[in-house]
Scaffold this motif. Sequence first.
Motif, PDB file in Angstrom:
ATOM      1  N   PRO A   2       0.828  -1.211   0.000  1.00 13.93           N
ATOM      2  CA  PRO A   2       0.000   0.000   0.000  1.00 13.93           C
ATOM      3  C   PRO A   2       0.862   1.260   0.000  1.00 13.93           C
ATOM      4  O   PRO A   2       2.020   1.237   0.434  1.00 13.93           O
ATOM      5  CB  PRO A   2      -0.792  -0.114   1.304  1.00 13.93           C
ATOM      6  CG  PRO A   2       0.077  -0.928   2.196  1.00 13.93           C
ATOM      7  CD  PRO A   2       0.796  -1.901   1.294  1.00 13.93           C
ATOM      8  N   PRO A   3       0.304   2.367  -0.476  1.00 13.25           N
ATOM      9  CA  PRO A   3       1.048   3.633  -0.387  1.00 13.25           C
ATOM     10  C   PRO A   3       1.199   4.032   1.080  1.00 13.25           C
ATOM     11  O   PRO A   3       0.390   3.646   1.926  1.00 13.25           O
ATOM     12  CB  PRO A   3       0.156   4.617  -1.143  1.00 13.25           C
ATOM     13  CG  PRO A   3      -1.210   4.015  -1.114  1.00 13.25           C
ATOM     14  CD  PRO A   3      -1.026   2.526  -1.054  1.00 13.25           C
ATOM     15  N   LEU A   4       2.243   4.773   1.358  1.00 12.56           N
ATOM     16  CA  LEU A   4       2.456   5.250   2.722  1.00 12.56           C
ATOM     17  C   LEU A   4       1.365   6.226   3.118  1.00 12.56           C
ATOM     18  O   LEU A   4       0.863   6.978   2.292  1.00 12.56           O
ATOM     19  CB  LEU A   4       3.820   5.948   2.831  1.00 12.56           C
ATOM     20  CG  LEU A   4       5.061   5.098   2.586  1.00 12.56           C
ATOM     21  CD1 LEU A   4       6.313   5.976   2.643  1.00 12.56           C
ATOM     22  CD2 LEU A   4       5.165   3.961   3.568  1.00 12.56           C
ATOM     23  N   LEU A   5       1.030   6.196   4.374  1.00 10.68           N
ATOM     24  CA  LEU A   5       0.117   7.210   4.894  1.00 10.68           C
ATOM     25  C   LEU A   5       0.814   8.563   4.813  1.00 10.68           C
ATOM     26  O   LEU A   5       2.045   8.634   4.941  1.00 10.68           O
ATOM     27  CB  LEU A   5      -0.230   6.908   6.356  1.00 10.68           C
ATOM     28  CG  LEU A   5      -1.060   5.658   6.628  1.00 10.68           C
ATOM     29  CD1 LEU A   5      -1.162   5.413   8.128  1.00 10.68           C
ATOM     30  CD2 LEU A   5      -2.438   5.815   6.028  1.00 10.68           C
ATOM     31  N   PRO A   6       0.087   9.650   4.618  1.00  8.64           N
ATOM     32  CA  PRO A   6       0.729  10.970   4.566  1.00  8.64           C
ATOM     33  C   PRO A   6       1.547  11.232   5.838  1.00  8.64           C
ATOM     34  O   PRO A   6       1.051  11.065   6.950  1.00  8.64           O
ATOM     35  CB  PRO A   6      -0.459  11.933   4.462  1.00  8.64           C
ATOM     36  CG  PRO A   6      -1.570  11.110   3.890  1.00  8.64           C
ATOM     37  CD  PRO A   6      -1.360   9.710   4.402  1.00  8.64           C
ATOM     38  N   GLY A   7       2.814  11.572   5.633  1.00 11.42           N
ATOM     39  CA  GLY A   7       3.694  11.890   6.758  1.00 11.42           C
ATOM     40  C   GLY A   7       4.152  10.692   7.563  1.00 11.42           C
ATOM     41  O   GLY A   7       4.749  10.848   8.627  1.00 11.42           O
ATOM     42  N   VAL A  59       1.182  -6.661   6.235  1.00  9.85           N
ATOM     43  CA  VAL A  59       0.340  -5.832   5.379  1.00  9.85           C
ATOM     44  C   VAL A  59      -1.058  -6.458   5.347  1.00  9.85           C
ATOM     45  O   VAL A  59      -1.188  -7.659   5.093  1.00  9.85           O
ATOM     46  CB  VAL A  59       0.928  -5.756   3.950  1.00  9.85           C
ATOM     47  CG1 VAL A  59       0.041  -4.924   3.042  1.00  9.85           C
ATOM     48  CG2 VAL A  59       2.352  -5.193   3.998  1.00  9.85           C
ATOM     49  N   PRO A  60      -2.100  -5.667   5.599  1.00  9.17           N
ATOM     50  CA  PRO A  60      -3.449  -6.223   5.637  1.00  9.17           C
ATOM     51  C   PRO A  60      -3.965  -6.553   4.236  1.00  9.17           C
ATOM     52  O   PRO A  60      -4.829  -5.873   3.673  1.00  9.17           O
ATOM     53  CB  PRO A  60      -4.267  -5.116   6.308  1.00  9.17           C
ATOM     54  CG  PRO A  60      -3.549  -3.861   5.944  1.00  9.17           C
ATOM     55  CD  PRO A  60      -2.091  -4.232   5.903  1.00  9.17           C
ATOM     56  N   PRO A  81      -3.211   3.265  11.467  1.00 11.80           N
ATOM     57  CA  PRO A  81      -4.622   3.372  11.070  1.00 11.80           C
ATOM     58  C   PRO A  81      -4.987   2.629   9.779  1.00 11.80           C
ATOM     59  O   PRO A  81      -6.131   2.239   9.595  1.00 11.80           O
ATOM     60  CB  PRO A  81      -4.837   4.880  10.901  1.00 11.80           C
ATOM     61  CG  PRO A  81      -3.830   5.502  11.800  1.00 11.80           C
ATOM     62  CD  PRO A  81      -2.628   4.587  11.740  1.00 11.80           C
ATOM     63  N   ASP A  82      -4.005   2.392   8.899  1.00 10.98           N
ATOM     64  CA  ASP A  82      -4.295   1.673   7.662  1.00 10.98           C
ATOM     65  C   ASP A  82      -4.263   0.159   7.831  1.00 10.98           C
ATOM     66  O   ASP A  82      -4.438  -0.582   6.877  1.00 10.98           O
ATOM     67  CB  ASP A  82      -3.344   2.110   6.547  1.00 10.98           C
ATOM     68  CG  ASP A  82      -1.884   1.791   6.841  1.00 10.98           C
ATOM     69  OD1 ASP A  82      -1.559   1.314   7.954  1.00 10.98           O
ATOM     70  OD2 ASP A  82      -1.046   2.030   5.949  1.00 10.98           O
ATOM     71  N   GLY A  83      -4.017  -0.297   9.070  1.00 12.52           N
ATOM     72  CA  GLY A  83      -3.991  -1.731   9.345  1.00 12.52           C
ATOM     73  C   GLY A  83      -2.616  -2.361   9.300  1.00 12.52           C
ATOM     74  O   GLY A  83      -2.453  -3.530   9.666  1.00 12.52           O
ATOM     75  N   MET A  84      -1.602  -1.626   8.833  1.00  9.90           N
ATOM     76  CA  MET A  84      -0.236  -2.143   8.849  1.00  9.90           C
ATOM     77  C   MET A  84       0.142  -2.400  10.302  1.00  9.90           C
ATOM     78  O   MET A  84      -0.088  -1.556  11.165  1.00  9.90           O
ATOM     79  CB  MET A  84       0.722  -1.127   8.222  1.00  9.90           C
ATOM     80  CG  MET A  84       2.150  -1.603   8.166  1.00  9.90           C
ATOM     81  SD  MET A  84       2.490  -2.660   6.765  1.00  9.90           S
ATOM     82  CE  MET A  84       2.534  -1.450   5.459  1.00  9.90           C
ATOM     83  N   THR A  85       0.732  -3.572  10.559  1.00 11.07           N
ATOM     84  CA  THR A  85       1.091  -3.938  11.928  1.00 11.07           C
ATOM     85  C   THR A  85       2.532  -4.405  11.984  1.00 11.07           C
ATOM     86  O   THR A  85       2.949  -5.271  11.213  1.00 11.07           O
ATOM     87  CB  THR A  85       0.170  -5.059  12.455  1.00 11.07           C
ATOM     88  OG1 THR A  85      -1.179  -4.588  12.426  1.00 11.07           O
ATOM     89  CG2 THR A  85       0.532  -5.462  13.865  1.00 11.07           C
ATOM     90  N   LEU A  86       3.291  -3.821  12.898  1.00 14.31           N
ATOM     91  CA  LEU A  86       4.672  -4.238  13.150  1.00 14.31           C
ATOM     92  C   LEU A  86       4.674  -5.261  14.271  1.00 14.31           C
ATOM     93  O   LEU A  86       4.101  -5.033  15.340  1.00 14.31           O
ATOM     94  CB  LEU A  86       5.535  -3.036  13.564  1.00 14.31           C
ATOM     95  CG  LEU A  86       6.905  -3.382  14.172  1.00 14.31           C
ATOM     96  CD1 LEU A  86       7.807  -4.062  13.145  1.00 14.31           C
ATOM     97  CD2 LEU A  86       7.565  -2.139  14.736  1.00 14.31           C
TER      98      LEU A  86
END
Length: 177
Positions: free
Chosen positions: A27-32, A134-135, A163-168
């Motif tokens: 997915p594209p990176l979240l802004p900032g 990655v979700p 917030p986009d669901g990406m989890t470390l």
Amino acid sequence: MRKVVLYIAASLDGYIASPDGSVDWLPPLLPGEDYGYADFLSTIDTTLQGRTTYEQVLTFGEWSYPELINYVFTSNPPTEAVHPSVRFVTTDAAEFVRELRQEEGGTIWLIGGGKLVAPLLAAGQVDELMLFVVPRLLGNGIPLWHEPKHSQPLKLLRTHTWPDGMTLLHYQLTNIE
């Protein structure tokens, strides 16, 4: 002794690339937001990658890691590297990394791929795993895990979900050596 960290993204079903080797499904990176990449990058001075990963990185345009020492593991090295920071390694990966860890320097980033990760894990040459889940379900592709040869205990260091669901998932490995 230098630390080796596998820092990698994978789909929820465990793939690091599409069947053709592309990562355009990321997915594209979240802004900032860079998901901690800049902080991680500031700790490393060396990368380890397999030939397939190296060739994928080349498709991104200009060489991504010119300020780092980059070791590419391959049985068939090209006649010349894309950048002076790239060095091809044709010897046993586990033994090479064992010796590299004894040298002075910063953290060593194990970029991938799965064929390089497996023997380094089996030899106890990976200290930490930073897996970005990655979700997304790919259903097929290049797997992160190639035939693990043993069970490996992990200690959870931290988790973080964006917030986009990406989890470390950040783990410390208990090496078998």
